[in-house]
Design a protein around this motif. Structure first.
Motif, PDB file in Angstrom:
ATOM      1  N   GLU A   1       0.758  -1.174   0.040  1.00  0.00           N
ATOM      2  CA  GLU A   1      -0.084  -0.111   0.023  1.00  0.00           C
ATOM      3  C   GLU A   1       1.025   1.198  -0.045  1.00  0.00           C
ATOM      4  O   GLU A   1       1.969   1.131   0.776  1.00  0.00           O
TER       5      GLU A   1
ATOM      6  N   ASP B   1       0.572   4.877   0.900  1.00  0.00           N
ATOM      7  CA  ASP B   1      -0.257   5.927   1.505  1.00  0.00           C
ATOM      8  C   ASP B   1       0.666   6.813   2.381  1.00  0.00           C
ATOM      9  O   ASP B   1       1.888   6.639   2.264  1.00  0.00           O
TER      10      ASP B   1
ATOM     11  N   SER C   1      -2.679   6.459  -2.655  1.00  0.00           N
ATOM     12  CA  SER C   1      -3.505   7.478  -1.972  1.00  0.00           C
ATOM     13  C   SER C   1      -2.960   8.704  -2.602  1.00  0.00           C
ATOM     14  O   SER C   1      -2.230   8.519  -3.529  1.00  0.00           O
TER      15      SER C   1
ATOM     16  N   MET D   1      -3.153  -0.299  -3.061  1.00  0.00           N
ATOM     17  CA  MET D   1      -4.053   0.818  -2.712  1.00  0.00           C
ATOM     18  C   MET D   1      -2.705   2.043  -2.977  1.00  0.00           C
ATOM     19  O   MET D   1      -1.490   1.965  -2.975  1.00  0.00           O
TER      20      MET D   1
END
Length: 116
Positions: A26, A28, A59, A57
């Motif tokens: 991820e 982020d 962001s 993910m």
């Protein structure tokens, strides 16, 4: 070269004309520092291929890091290619318009991705 945390890691392999950066996890606010550091640590080559199939993910902080890396690589005459983004990441790239600024490509042999 390798950078690893519990939620994100990146591997970099360097060739004569291409640097491959494989990101997994991820991206982020908690992991963007490692992501940015890996992109900045990559040696200058005509092409930097950022493999995103393992990124679950992306962001807004990750999007900003991509834009900064794109501008930095372009300033030195190189090209940043986004390779095989995960469907969630692909939607982020489309929603932000980054797919119009940075080439998004499917995996292909190295010879096919090196600009002429």
């Amino acid at each position: 070269m390798r950078q690893r945390s519990d939620r994100f890691h990146v591997e970099i392999s360097v060739g004569d004309h291409v640097v491959d950066v494989r990101a997994v996890g991820e991206i982020d606010i908690a992991t963007v520092g490692s992501f940015r550091a890996a992109l900045w640590a990559a040696p200058a080559r005509p092409v930097l291929r950022l493999h995103l199939s393992g990124v679950r993910m992306l962001s807004a902080a990750g999007v900003r890091a991509l834009v900064a890396a794109h501008l930095r690589i372009r300033a030195r005459g190189g090209e940043l290619l986004l390779v095989d983004p995960d469907p969630v990441v692909r939607r982020v790239l489309r929603a932000t318009g980054l797919h119009r600024v940075m080439p998004v490509v499917e995996s292909a042999p190295a010879a096919e991705l090196i600009p002429a």
